[in-house]
Design a protein around this motif. Structure first.
Motif, PDB file in Angstrom:
ATOM      1  N   ARG A 216       0.824  -1.217   0.000  1.00 19.53           N
ATOM      2  CA  ARG A 216       0.000   0.000   0.000  1.00 19.53           C
ATOM      3  C   ARG A 216       0.863   1.273   0.000  1.00 19.53           C
ATOM      4  O   ARG A 216       0.579   2.255   0.674  1.00 19.53           O
ATOM      5  CB  ARG A 216      -0.973   0.008   1.177  1.00 19.53           C
ATOM      6  CG  ARG A 216      -1.937  -1.175   1.187  1.00 19.53           C
ATOM      7  CD  ARG A 216      -2.962  -1.067   2.299  1.00 19.53           C
ATOM      8  NE  ARG A 216      -3.896   0.025   2.043  1.00 19.53           N
ATOM      9  CZ  ARG A 216      -4.153   0.997   2.912  1.00 19.53           C
ATOM     10  NH1 ARG A 216      -3.550   1.029   4.087  1.00 19.53           N
ATOM     11  NH2 ARG A 216      -5.015   1.955   2.616  1.00 19.53           N
ATOM     12  N   ASN A 217       1.910   1.228  -0.807  1.00 20.71           N
ATOM     13  CA  ASN A 217       2.747   2.421  -0.945  1.00 20.71           C
ATOM     14  C   ASN A 217       2.100   3.484  -1.829  1.00 20.71           C
ATOM     15  O   ASN A 217       2.349   4.681  -1.641  1.00 20.71           O
ATOM     16  CB  ASN A 217       4.101   2.043  -1.569  1.00 20.71           C
ATOM     17  CG  ASN A 217       5.009   1.317  -0.604  1.00 20.71           C
ATOM     18  OD1 ASN A 217       5.247   1.770   0.506  1.00 20.71           O
ATOM     19  ND2 ASN A 217       5.521   0.166  -1.033  1.00 20.71           N
TER      20      ASN A 217
ATOM     21  N   VAL B 232      -0.786   9.338  -5.605  1.00 19.10           N
ATOM     22  CA  VAL B 232      -0.015   9.777  -4.454  1.00 19.10           C
ATOM     23  C   VAL B 232       0.754   8.594  -3.873  1.00 19.10           C
ATOM     24  O   VAL B 232       0.176   7.510  -3.673  1.00 19.10           O
ATOM     25  CB  VAL B 232      -0.942  10.368  -3.364  1.00 19.10           C
ATOM     26  CG1 VAL B 232      -0.243  10.437  -2.020  1.00 19.10           C
ATOM     27  CG2 VAL B 232      -1.429  11.751  -3.772  1.00 19.10           C
ATOM     28  N   VAL B 233       2.038   8.778  -3.627  1.00 19.18           N
ATOM     29  CA  VAL B 233       2.787   7.839  -2.800  1.00 19.18           C
ATOM     30  C   VAL B 233       2.479   8.213  -1.358  1.00 19.18           C
ATOM     31  O   VAL B 233       2.613   9.373  -0.952  1.00 19.18           O
ATOM     32  CB  VAL B 233       4.301   7.910  -3.094  1.00 19.18           C
ATOM     33  CG1 VAL B 233       5.076   6.995  -2.150  1.00 19.18           C
ATOM     34  CG2 VAL B 233       4.574   7.525  -4.541  1.00 19.18           C
ATOM     35  N   ARG B 234       2.090   7.263  -0.554  1.00 16.69           N
ATOM     36  CA  ARG B 234       1.398   7.545   0.699  1.00 16.69           C
ATOM     37  C   ARG B 234       2.318   7.922   1.856  1.00 16.69           C
ATOM     38  O   ARG B 234       1.832   8.244   2.938  1.00 16.69           O
ATOM     39  CB  ARG B 234       0.519   6.350   1.083  1.00 16.69           C
ATOM     40  CG  ARG B 234      -0.539   6.023   0.021  1.00 16.69           C
ATOM     41  CD  ARG B 234      -1.398   4.825   0.365  1.00 16.69           C
ATOM     42  NE  ARG B 234      -2.178   5.033   1.569  1.00 16.69           N
ATOM     43  CZ  ARG B 234      -1.963   4.422   2.713  1.00 16.69           C
ATOM     44  NH1 ARG B 234      -0.950   3.541   2.828  1.00 16.69           N
ATOM     45  NH2 ARG B 234      -2.710   4.667   3.758  1.00 16.69           N
ATOM     46  N   GLY B 235       3.620   7.938   1.640  1.00 16.28           N
ATOM     47  CA  GLY B 235       4.514   8.340   2.710  1.00 16.28           C
ATOM     48  C   GLY B 235       5.861   8.778   2.185  1.00 16.28           C
ATOM     49  O   GLY B 235       6.343   8.245   1.183  1.00 16.28           O
ATOM     50  N   PRO B 236       6.510   9.743   2.844  1.00 20.18           N
ATOM     51  CA  PRO B 236       7.874  10.120   2.472  1.00 20.18           C
ATOM     52  C   PRO B 236       8.851   8.970   2.631  1.00 20.18           C
ATOM     53  O   PRO B 236       9.869   8.924   1.958  1.00 20.18           O
ATOM     54  CB  PRO B 236       8.203  11.263   3.439  1.00 20.18           C
ATOM     55  CG  PRO B 236       6.881  11.800   3.868  1.00 20.18           C
ATOM     56  CD  PRO B 236       5.979  10.596   3.916  1.00 20.18           C
ATOM     57  N   MET B 237       8.513   8.057   3.558  1.00 21.66           N
ATOM     58  CA  MET B 237       9.266   6.824   3.689  1.00 21.66           C
ATOM     59  C   MET B 237       8.350   5.672   3.321  1.00 21.66           C
ATOM     60  O   MET B 237       7.177   5.649   3.693  1.00 21.66           O
ATOM     61  CB  MET B 237       9.812   6.659   5.109  1.00 21.66           C
ATOM     62  CG  MET B 237      10.844   7.695   5.483  1.00 21.66           C
ATOM     63  SD  MET B 237      11.714   7.267   7.005  1.00 21.66           S
ATOM     64  CE  MET B 237      12.716   8.738   7.215  1.00 21.66           C
ATOM     65  N   ASN B 238       8.890   4.735   2.583  1.00 18.21           N
ATOM     66  CA  ASN B 238       8.085   3.630   2.074  1.00 18.21           C
ATOM     67  C   ASN B 238       9.016   2.488   1.720  1.00 18.21           C
ATOM     68  O   ASN B 238      10.232   2.615   1.794  1.00 18.21           O
ATOM     69  CB  ASN B 238       7.263   4.099   0.861  1.00 18.21           C
ATOM     70  CG  ASN B 238       8.095   4.899  -0.128  1.00 18.21           C
ATOM     71  OD1 ASN B 238       8.881   4.343  -0.891  1.00 18.21           O
ATOM     72  ND2 ASN B 238       7.930   6.223  -0.107  1.00 18.21           N
ATOM     73  N   GLY B 239       8.453   1.366   1.345  1.00 17.43           N
ATOM     74  CA  GLY B 239       9.296   0.221   1.017  1.00 17.43           C
ATOM     75  C   GLY B 239       8.531  -1.084   1.066  1.00 17.43           C
ATOM     76  O   GLY B 239       7.304  -1.117   0.898  1.00 17.43           O
TER      77      GLY B 239
END
Length: 649
Positions: A158-159, A166-173
């Motif tokens: 769910r990135n 929209v990418v849902r977070g400044p940090m993702n992975g």
């Protein structure tokens, strides 16, 4: 594929040719020693230690060997590729055994669990270089697809929200965007002067009165709260680096959905920029609203205009535009990063360096009114030392990020973009016709302008000078190995990176006519790429050296020299991924139209298409060939496939 035979003798090959081949050989020998001394029996890195718990640092480990596949792909020994595979596998295993504060490992399913794309971009340079080096390796292809799938709409991570783009977070992975807790970076200096005062936090609408408050340990807990409240969710420009992950998957598979992801996501950011009056906002909420978590402010996001500045904001638009041009062939996408540079230039301040020259100091940050007394060297200040703030813009300094302006020109080949580089020249620093014998940063930048001076005919000694400097870099590392007694005196996340004896920049510039990729996640963009036809492997054959001597909007000039003792065959591909086509070719002064022949699938049936995607050059021992070729750029579908792949049964 048109074929040529070299007839000019090279009884005394040029010095650059010998130096280039010697550098390939020395690099392989140095990496042999590096692996033996600085990794374990199976190539495993010594960091992280067995008892380590943390979030940061895996990308630094990979940076210790990320460019070995690239040097191999340009003509280095196969040992480089073997070492890279072995150390990478061992690093993945070590990362999967290292715990985070969140109850899962640092590396989950071979991808970092939740990190920003400044660091993920660095670590995935290895992924992209392996595409150039070993596109037929099933593990490489599987990883390319698996990593890209983390950012598709139906991924369990769910990135990415495809509806809002929209990418849902400044940090993702691999674990998604929900594991962003800044206080968990226990060994990272988020509370140091560099993080709070030098980077700057969007704190001016809060309870703090002056920059010094950011350095008070009593405020540390509150500062982490602000970061988690404002910077732990939503989208930021750095996430545009994900377009490289998607482009990498497309280059392996040709699946249209990866191309569409790149153009859709880039399109969303261009729309947000237009909505914001032409300046890219640095934070977007999960709803797609600009400033959703910053009280409506378009600045104040993670690695944004106030916390980090242009150095970080400029990465995403540059990388994404390059990828879109590569995939679509439409250089209009370059208007996006071009527009951001122009905003900074329009707000810049000219500062006289001498009676003749002035340097444009462009703003690198944007923020609200307030106290700007803090330590920021190299920027314009008021008489009392306060950092100059003008209409929201501050930290006025010469343009220090060479890759952005250089890559813009390189992709467009427009005179106005070349003039922009000249306008941004810092007349207070080193002469453009000089090579510094020491790398300036971990990624060895600083010679873009000297290379451009060479291409302009103003620095003819550049190939010898940059090869000498690169040789000195390698020798310096070997001396360090000797001084340490062939084992590291300190082991931290940077220990491999700080000792890596492979340096690729000179080889990229000279053999492929290419700038260094944008270090934080860009792909290699090149005029040409070479293949060993006899051995059917990427890179120049043993003993063969290449020099791109000119790059213009019309095409390039290239010299191939066989310094070896046996006949070799080189396939010269137009573009790193076959995205360009040769139009007309002149060899050793004789003009030739490129005609692929009636039996070649690239040839048009009506005989009107006289272009070619590659040239095969036969080089007897002790021979050379000079080629002047026209290029039609970004007209073919890009792929990692080798030039002979299409003709294989």
């Amino acid at each position: 594929m048109r074929e040529f035979e070299a007839t000019a003798e090279a009884t005394r090959p040029p010095t650059w040719a010998h130096k280039q081949r010697a550098l390939f050989d020395l690099t392989a020998d140095a990496v042999d020693r590096f692996v033996a001394d600085y990794t374990g029996p199976d190539g495993e890195p010594f960091w992280p230690p067995d008892d380590h718990v943390g979030v940061d640092g895996f990308d630094d480990v990979v940076e210790g060997f990320y460019n070995w596949p690239l040097v191999y792909a340009m003509g280095g020994d196969e040992r480089l590729l073997d070492h890279a595979r072995r150390v990478y596998e061992a690093a993945l295993e070590r990362g999967a055994e290292t715990e985070t504060p969140f109850g899962h490992p640092m590396v989950v399913d071979e991808f970092e669990q939740c990190r920003d794309w400044f660091h993920l971009g660095e670590g995935n340079l290895y992924t992209y270089n392996m595409g150039l080096a070993a596109p037929d390796d099933e593990a490489v292809v599987d990883r390319a697809k698996k990593f890209a799938e983390l950012y598709t709409a139906d991924s369990e991570a769910r990135n990415y929200d495809a509806d809002e783009r929209v990418v849902r977070g400044p940090m993702n992975g691999s674990m998604g965007p929900e594991f962003c807790d800044f206080s968990a970076y226990e060994h990272h200096p988020y509370g140091a002067d560099y993080r709070w005062a030098r980077h700057g936090l969007p704190w001016r609408d809060l309870e703090f009165d002056e920059a010094a408050d950011l350095l008070d340990p009593a405020n540390e807990e509150r500062l982490f709260e602000v970061l988690n409240e404002r910077c732990a969710k939503g989208d930021i420009p750095l996430n545009l680096n994900i377009t490289s992950l998607m482009t990498n998957a497309y280059l392996h598979t040709g699946e249209e959905r990866y191309r569409e992801w790149v153009t859709d996501y880039l399109g969303a950011w261009r729309e947000r920029t237009a909505e914001n009056g032409g300046i890219i906002p640095d934070n977007v909420g999960r709803s797609g609203e600009i400033g959703e978590y910053t009280d409506g402010s378009w600045y104040g996001g993670y690695y944004g205009w106030s916390w980090g500045g242009w150095h970080y904001v400029g990465i995403g638009p540059t990388v994404a535009a390059e990828n879109a041009v590569l995939l679509e062939g439409d250089r209009e996408y370059l208007d996006f990063p071009r527009s951001q540079l122009d905003v900074l230039i329009e707000n810049g301040i000219e500062v006289a360096e001498d009676d003749v020259h002035s340097t444009l100091h462009i703003p690198h940050k944007y923020g609200g009114e307030g106290d700007y007394h803090y330590d920021a060297s190299g920027v314009l200040t008021e008489d009392d030392g306060e950092v100059l703030w003008r209409d929201g813009w501050y930290e006025f300094q010469p343009h220090t990020d060479d890759p952005y302006a250089v890559h813009l020109w390189y992709m467009s080949m427009r005179d106005e973009d070349r003039d922009r580089i000249r306008r941004l020249r810092d007349w207070g620093t080193q002469d453009w016709r000089r090579v510094d014998p020491r790398a300036k940063t971990k990624h060895g930048d600083g010679h873009e302008y000297a290379w451009l001076a060479y291409l302009d005919g103003e620095f003819p000694d550049y190939p010898d000078r940059i090869l000498d400097a690169t040789r000195e870099h390698v020798d310096e590392r070997l001396r360090l190995f000797d001084a340490e007694g062939n084992e590291p005196t300190t082991v931290d996340e940077d220990y491999l990176r700080d000792r890596n004896p492979a340096f690729h920049k000179a080889l990229l510039q000279l053999t492929m006519g290419a700038p260094q990729p944008v270090y934080y996640g860009g792909l290699v963009m090149a005029q040409v790429r070479h293949f060993d036809a006899r051995r059917e492997r990427p890179g120049l054959p043993s003993g063969v050296a290449a020099l791109v001597e000119s790059v213009t909007s019309d095409g390039l000039e290239l010299t191939l020299v066989n310094t070896g003792a046996r006949r070799e065959e080189v396939v010269v591909q137009a573009g790193a991924y076959g995205e360009h086509r040769f139009t007309a070719v002149e060899t050793d002064g004789a003009e030739r139209g490129v005609d692929d022949g009636a039996d070649d699938s690239d040839s048009a049936s009506d005989g009107e298409d006289n272009s070619a995607d590659a040239l095969r050059v036969r080089l007897p021992a002790g021979s050379r060939m000079s080629i002047r070729a026209g290029l039609d750029r970004f007209v073919d579908d890009p792929s990692y496939d080798h030039p002979w792949s299409e003709t294989e049964p």
